[in-house]
Motif scaffolding. Structure first.
Motif, PDB file in Angstrom:
ATOM      1  N   GLN A 149       0.873  -1.317   0.109  1.00 21.16           N
ATOM      2  CA  GLN A 149      -0.171   0.028   0.030  1.00 21.16           C
ATOM      3  C   GLN A 149       0.930   1.073  -0.120  1.00 21.16           C
ATOM      4  OE1 GLN A 149      -2.509   0.710   3.425  1.00 21.16           O
ATOM      5  NE2 GLN A 149      -4.080   1.347   1.932  1.00 21.16           N
ATOM      6  N   SER A 150       1.859   1.347   0.612  1.00 13.41           N
ATOM      7  CA  SER A 150       2.832   2.503   0.901  1.00 13.41           C
ATOM      8  C   SER A 150       3.707   2.730  -0.357  1.00 13.41           C
ATOM      9  CB  SER A 150       3.919   2.183   2.033  1.00 13.41           C
ATOM     10  OG  SER A 150       4.909   1.425   1.525  1.00 13.41           O
TER      11      SER A 150
ATOM     12  N   VAL B 171       2.592  -8.950  -9.276  1.00 12.33           N
ATOM     13  CA  VAL B 171       3.140  -7.764  -8.504  1.00 12.33           C
ATOM     14  C   VAL B 171       2.229  -6.498  -8.653  1.00 12.33           C
ATOM     15  CG1 VAL B 171       5.178  -6.392  -8.585  1.00 12.33           C
ATOM     16  CG2 VAL B 171       5.406  -8.543  -9.314  1.00 12.33           C
ATOM     17  N   SER B 172       2.086  -5.950  -7.327  1.00  5.81           N
ATOM     18  CA  SER B 172       1.415  -4.667  -7.082  1.00  5.81           C
ATOM     19  C   SER B 172       1.941  -3.629  -7.499  1.00  5.81           C
ATOM     20  CB  SER B 172       1.205  -4.439  -5.531  1.00  5.81           C
ATOM     21  OG  SER B 172       0.496  -5.814  -5.025  1.00  5.81           O
ATOM     22  N   ASN B 173       1.202  -2.620  -7.960  1.00  2.00           N
ATOM     23  CA  ASN B 173       1.881  -1.346  -8.641  1.00  2.00           C
ATOM     24  C   ASN B 173       2.864  -0.689  -7.674  1.00  2.00           C
ATOM     25  OD1 ASN B 173       0.205   1.370  -7.680  1.00  2.00           O
ATOM     26  ND2 ASN B 173      -0.893  -0.419  -7.708  1.00  2.00           N
ATOM     27  N   GLY B 174       3.881   0.017  -8.144  1.00  3.81           N
ATOM     28  CA  GLY B 174       4.666   0.958  -7.269  1.00  3.81           C
ATOM     29  C   GLY B 174       5.701  -0.082  -6.716  1.00  3.81           C
TER      30      GLY B 174
ATOM     31  N   ALA C 239      10.725  -5.375  -6.994  1.00  3.33           N
ATOM     32  CA  ALA C 239      10.248  -6.739  -7.228  1.00  3.33           C
ATOM     33  C   ALA C 239      10.107  -6.988  -8.603  1.00  3.33           C
ATOM     34  CB  ALA C 239       8.832  -6.911  -6.374  1.00  3.33           C
ATOM     35  N   LEU C 240       9.299  -5.915  -9.305  1.00  6.09           N
ATOM     36  CA  LEU C 240       9.287  -6.462 -10.838  1.00  6.09           C
ATOM     37  C   LEU C 240      10.483  -6.477 -11.547  1.00  6.09           C
ATOM     38  CD1 LEU C 240       6.814  -6.359 -12.983  1.00  6.09           C
ATOM     39  CD2 LEU C 240       7.418  -4.018 -13.344  1.00  6.09           C
ATOM     40  N   GLU C 241      11.521  -5.912 -11.114  1.00  3.51           N
ATOM     41  CA  GLU C 241      12.694  -6.048 -11.707  1.00  3.51           C
ATOM     42  C   GLU C 241      13.648  -7.295 -11.350  1.00  3.51           C
ATOM     43  OE1 GLU C 241      13.906  -4.370 -14.446  1.00  3.51           O
ATOM     44  OE2 GLU C 241      12.013  -3.360 -14.299  1.00  3.51           O
ATOM     45  N   PHE C 242      13.196  -7.736 -10.112  1.00  6.58           N
ATOM     46  CA  PHE C 242      13.761  -8.798  -9.582  1.00  6.58           C
ATOM     47  C   PHE C 242      13.152 -10.203 -10.425  1.00  6.58           C
ATOM     48  CE2 PHE C 242      13.164 -12.540  -6.729  1.00  6.58           C
ATOM     49  CZ  PHE C 242      14.509 -12.805  -6.206  1.00  6.58           C
ATOM     50  N   TYR C 243      11.847 -10.184 -10.459  1.00  2.74           N
ATOM     51  CA  TYR C 243      11.378 -11.305 -11.068  1.00  2.74           C
ATOM     52  C   TYR C 243      11.865 -11.352 -12.900  1.00  2.74           C
ATOM     53  CZ  TYR C 243       8.488 -11.807  -6.998  1.00  2.74           C
ATOM     54  OH  TYR C 243       7.993 -12.088  -5.660  1.00  2.74           O
TER      55      TYR C 243
ATOM     56  N   GLY D  99      -3.692  -1.413 -14.243  1.00  3.28           N
ATOM     57  CA  GLY D  99      -2.479  -0.945 -13.628  1.00  3.28           C
ATOM     58  C   GLY D  99      -2.110  -1.380 -11.962  1.00  3.28           C
ATOM     59  N   PHE D 100      -3.216  -1.719 -11.599  1.00  2.00           N
ATOM     60  CA  PHE D 100      -2.900  -1.872 -10.048  1.00  2.00           C
ATOM     61  C   PHE D 100      -2.043  -3.372  -9.826  1.00  2.00           C
ATOM     62  CE2 PHE D 100      -4.570  -4.308  -6.211  1.00  2.00           C
ATOM     63  CZ  PHE D 100      -4.307  -3.368  -5.140  1.00  2.00           C
ATOM     64  N   ILE D 101      -2.147  -4.449 -10.774  1.00  2.00           N
ATOM     65  CA  ILE D 101      -1.305  -5.579 -10.829  1.00  2.00           C
ATOM     66  C   ILE D 101      -0.588  -5.670 -12.064  1.00  2.00           C
ATOM     67  CG2 ILE D 101      -1.431  -7.844 -10.363  1.00  2.00           C
ATOM     68  CD1 ILE D 101      -3.279  -7.612  -8.305  1.00  2.00           C
TER      69      ILE D 101
END
Length: 174
Positions: free
Chosen positions: A28-29, A142-145, A149-153, A167-169
């Protein structure tokens, strides 16, 4: 630091209540798209229902001494599980087998994210998922923001398939 990794049986899952709730607060943050959706997301509404709906579950906790500092939760579920009142996570017709694998939750506390813990948890999860002949497709949501994590995967070989909920997920696929 003394890291230990432990496969957690389902009847011991309650020890992840605080970590799961921390994960939801973290997501959320960093969210810029509809962060209010996380208001109702917690251990009881996310982890417990996932475990109950899955055919197979795999949870690994990592501890520093006695303190839980992270976990990964993966499952094998009927593909229809991912089309519900909240969202349709992927085109069901794009999955040839009746079940899919999912790396569902992944959390490492701040201050512990640069020690290779994530790579080890990820590999443990992928090794577990790959043992099932009844799945071909593995998804990660992956949650937005959460760009780290996105780059890791992506570094681990997953590719972005599409976004859902405006774009939430971001949906990643093997």
């Amino acid at each position: 630091m003394n890291f230990t990794f432990e496969v957690l049986p389902e009847d011991k899952i309650d020890c992840l209540r605080q970590s799961c709730n921390e994960l939801m607060k973290f997501q959320q943050s960093v969210a810029s798209v509809r962060p209010e959706l996380f208001d109702e997301m917690n251990f009881e509404t996310r982890l417990i229902p996932s475990i109950e709906k899955a055919l197979h579950n795999f949870t690994v906790v990592v501890k520093d001494g006695d303190q839980i500092i992270g976990y990964v939760y993966s499952n094998i579920s009927p593909k229809e599980t991912y089309s519900n009142d909240f969202a349709t996570f992927f085109d069901l017709s794009s999955v040839s087998k009746p079940y899919v694998g999912c790396l569902s939750q992944f959390y490492i506390k701040e201050g512990y994210r640069e020690y290779g813990i994530g790579s080890k948890l990820f590999m443990m999860s992928m090794d577990w998922l790959k043992q099932f002949d009844e799945i071909e497709d593995i998804f990660i949501f992956v949650s937005n923001g959460n760009s780290k994590a996105l780059e890791f995967y992506k570094r681990k070989g997953f590719t972005i398939s599409h976004d859902i909920l405006d774009g939430f997920i971001t949906v990643l696929r093997n």
